[in-house]
Motif scaffolding. Structure first.
Motif, short mmCIF file in Angstrom:
data_model
loop_
_atom_site.label_atom_id
_atom_site.label_comp_id
_atom_site.label_asym_id
_atom_site.label_seq_id
_atom_site.Cartn_x
_atom_site.Cartn_y
_atom_site.Cartn_z
N PRO A 270 46.01 59.16 82.03
CA PRO A 270 45.00 58.34 82.88
C PRO A 270 43.88 58.97 83.47
O PRO A 270 43.80 60.35 83.71
N PRO A 271 42.81 58.21 83.44
CA PRO A 271 42.42 56.88 83.30
C PRO A 271 42.17 56.81 82.15
O PRO A 271 42.05 55.35 81.52
N THR A 272 42.09 57.50 80.99
CA THR A 272 41.45 57.19 79.62
C THR A 272 42.73 56.61 78.97
O THR A 272 42.39 55.46 78.06
N GLY A 273 43.98 56.99 78.97
CA GLY A 273 45.09 56.47 78.37
C GLY A 273 45.07 54.77 78.67
O GLY A 273 45.36 53.93 77.95
N ARG A 274 44.85 54.64 80.07
CA ARG A 274 44.97 53.17 80.48
C ARG A 274 43.87 52.32 79.91
O ARG A 274 43.91 51.06 79.81
N LEU A 275 42.62 52.99 79.81
CA LEU A 275 41.60 52.28 79.37
C LEU A 275 41.66 51.78 77.76
O LEU A 275 41.20 50.89 77.47
N ALA A 276 42.37 52.88 77.20
CA ALA A 276 42.59 52.48 75.67
C ALA A 276 43.60 51.35 75.55
O ALA A 276 43.53 50.61 74.57
N GLU A 277 44.62 51.39 76.43
CA GLU A 277 45.60 50.28 76.39
C GLU A 277 45.07 48.93 76.65
O GLU A 277 45.38 47.83 76.20
N ARG A 278 44.03 48.88 77.61
CA ARG A 278 43.33 47.67 77.91
C ARG A 278 42.57 47.02 76.73
O ARG A 278 42.23 46.04 76.66
N TRP A 279 42.01 48.00 75.86
CA TRP A 279 41.21 47.61 74.87
C TRP A 279 41.81 47.33 73.52
O TRP A 279 41.36 46.90 72.75
N LEU A 280 42.82 47.82 73.70
CA LEU A 280 43.69 47.49 72.40
C LEU A 280 44.08 45.90 71.99
O LEU A 280 43.85 45.70 70.71
N PRO A 281 44.26 44.99 72.57
CA PRO A 281 44.22 43.55 72.41
C PRO A 281 42.77 43.13 71.72
O PRO A 281 42.95 42.41 70.68
N ALA A 282 41.64 43.84 72.21
CA ALA A 282 40.42 43.23 71.86
C ALA A 282 40.32 43.90 70.42
O ALA A 282 39.75 43.09 69.47
#
Length: 593
Positions: A500-512
């Motif tokens: 985090p925070p990069t991993g969390r940001l990647a997880e949030r962009w995964l659905p898009a």
């Protein structure tokens, strides 16, 4: 792997037989650098890839050995390596060829500044291209054209995807198919192959069927596998089953498979595609000293300067190991910097332990030569498997070369673990945590590129609907869009491995990212509906998708990932309904918040 082993073993053996092992070591290094950049490609592409990398390596070795021969002070050496690091980093950001040449420029400069000099001192640099040339010559003859093998692999991937239509494995099969088509495109010359264009048309139709969740009969799904065997054999007739395609997407697949069978058999086929060549995969992606390359050059230079400061204040037995490790970890196209730093530290520990065990058993120079050759032989496999395995293979090879050169002994192996840990810490601190970059990875720029290319693909589909140019203008736009989607998916997957925070940001962009991939299938299905269903594009539905793409692009630019995951469709799409309608519904749900 066999070429890699011979490329290292023969120069070292010749050095032993002629009592010039010093020159054999540098020729072996050149062979290893060629092996790291060798692929199953046409000769012209191999020349470019290997030649550019080894040219950077030889230039770096000339810089490093000249500095050592001049007996420069620690301050001058640090300044010279930092300047070289800036040039190497700027070159690395220009594209695949630049990345390989830039990394080896810095690695060889560091090695040349510390390794024992041959006699004469300047002979080290020209010996490296000599070793690389030997590896190149070994790979001149292939049993089959690499382009045919790559095309056959693409057809096999298409067969797998058709077999997985309507199953949970379909999305993963589509990603494999995209990767295989990328490989074929990278191997093509300026003038494209009609067989490749036919494969693109079949892939588009299959992607539309995947999105629509509509399977095809097993005998139809098996056709691409038979096309693959015909491509491998050089020619052959492949029969297409007489089935009754009942939807536009199935009709598009039937027409594409028949065209593909004609091209594989050597007959002309009406492909309906523009004769535009694929992009050159080795072109510079950014100009040297552009904003992006300058920024990356400064990043590498900062880490090297920090490493040289550590070396100057805390004398290390092999001062070149630190900048060499920094260069490998910071290579821009190898994935997550954080994961590489961790993997390199762990891989070095395992590699040192393995080397110490081997050297405790024997110090015979011929046995060490065989071990070094074996380590280099593992590089092609390790590079394709995992970065950590590459480190495990390269560490014993480097230490054994030092042992053969009389510069190292088993007692000096374990300090290399400390050097690697220091280098990884410097990269994580100055090149990752403190580097002023937002976002900390390239997810959002990749997503912006994906949305832009998808919109261009959609515009081409709707603009040429019902005209004689239908299907011609969009073929390369579709290919560009799918490559951009694959790049975005790769960046997201790499980001998931970051803390985090990069991993969390990647997880949030995964659905898009997943929604954009499904949109690519929806546009392919929509194109089939227009061509084979007689549908007239509905401006309202097209505008809904365009607005959604614009909103997603704006969100990526503002670093605001969607907070709502769109539900994946679970039922087959009704062919009477517009494919864009369901795609617009999904995107609007994604962008609700």
């Amino acid at each position: 792997m066999v070429r890699a082993a011979l490329g290292m073993a023969v120069p070292l053996a010749l050095g032993l037989l002629t009592h010039r092992l010093d020159l054999g070591v540098f020729a072996g290094l050149g062979a290893m650098h060629a092996t790291m950049n060798d692929r199953a490609e046409p000769t012209t592409l191999r020349v470019r890839r290997i030649g550019t990398a080894v040219l950077g390596s030889a230039l770096g070795m000339l810089i490093g050995t000249a500095l050592q021969h001049a007996h420069v002070s620690a301050a001058v050496l640090g300044a010279a390596l930092t300047t070289t690091a800036f040039a190497a980093g700027a070159l690395s950001a220009t594209g695949p060829r630049g990345s390989a040449a830039g990394m080896l420029l810095l690695v060889s400069a560091a090695l040349g500044s510390g390794m024992p000099l041959p006699h004469p001192w300047w002979a080290a640099a020209p010996m490296m291209p000599a070793g690389a040339a030997f590896v190149f010559v070994l790979g001149l003859r292939h049993a089959a054209d690499p382009r045919d093998r790559a095309l056959a692999a693409a057809y096999d991937a298409l067969a797998r995807m058709l077999a997985d239509l309507g199953t949970p494995q379909g999305a993963a099969s589509r990603q494999v198919l995209t990767a295989r088509l990328n490989q074929v495109q990278d191997l093509l010359p300026r003038k494209t192959d009609p067989r490749y264009e036919a494969a693109l048309a079949a892939a588009e139709a299959a992607t539309g069927l995947l999105w629509a969740r509509r399977p095809v009969p097993p005998e139809v799904a098996d056709v691409p596998a038979r096309l693959a065997r015909a491509v491998e054999q050089g020619s052959g007739e492949v029969g297409i089953p007489d089935w009754q395609p009942d939807t536009p997407a199935r009709q598009a697949l039937d027409a594409a498979l028949r065209s593909a069978a004609d091209t594989v058999a050597g007959r002309e086929a009406v492909l309906g595609t523009a004769p535009a060549p694929p992009p050159d995969p080795w072109r510079l992606r950014a100009r040297l000293l552009s904003r992006g390359s300058t920024k990356y050059g400064l990043r590498v230079a900062l880490c090297i300067a920090a490493g040289e400061a550590v070396t100057a204040n805390y004398p290390l037995s092999k001062s070149y190991w630190l900048p060499m490790t920094i260069a490998f970890v910071l290579k821009p196209d190898l994935g997550s910097v954080f994961l590489r730093a961790v993997s390199r530290s762990i891989g070095t520990v395992l590699g040192v332990a393995l080397t110490a065990a081997l050297v405790s058993l024997t110090t015979d120079v011929w046995a060490l030569t065989a071990i070094a050759a074996l380590c280099v032989a593992l590089l092609p496999y390790a590079t394709a498997a995992h970065y950590g395995l590459t480190t495990i293979a390269m560490t014993p090879m480097a230490l054994i070369l030092l042992q053969l050169g009389g510069q190292s002994s088993a007692s000096e192996f374990w300090p290399r673990v400390l050097d690697t840990a220091l280098a990884s810490t410097i990269v994580l601190l100055f090149g990752y945590l403190l580097w002023p970059e937002r976002p900390r990875h390239r997810i959002e720029p990749r997503l912006i590129e994906a949305t832009t290319t998808l919109r261009a693909y959609l515009d081409a589909v709707t603009k040429d609907a019902g005209t004689k140019n239908a299907g011609k203008a969009e073929v390369w736009l579709r290919r560009t869009a799918y490559r951009s989607l694959a790049d975005a998916r790769q960046e997201v997957q790499q980001g998931l491995s970051e803390p985090p925070p990069t991993g969390r940001l990647a997880e949030r962009w995964l659905p898009a990212t997943a929604a954009l991939e499904r949109l690519g299938g929806a546009v392919a299905a929509y194109a089939a509906q227009i061509r084979y269903g007689g549908r007239v594009p509905d401006p309202a539905e097209v505008d809904r998708v365009r607005r959604a793409l614009d909103e997603l692009t704006a969100a990526a630019r503002a670093h605001r990932p969607p907070t709502t995951a769109a539900a994946r469709p679970t039922k087959p799409h009704d062919p009477a309904r517009s494919a864009l309608g369901r795609a617009a519904d999904e995107l609007e749900v994604l962008l609700t918040n």
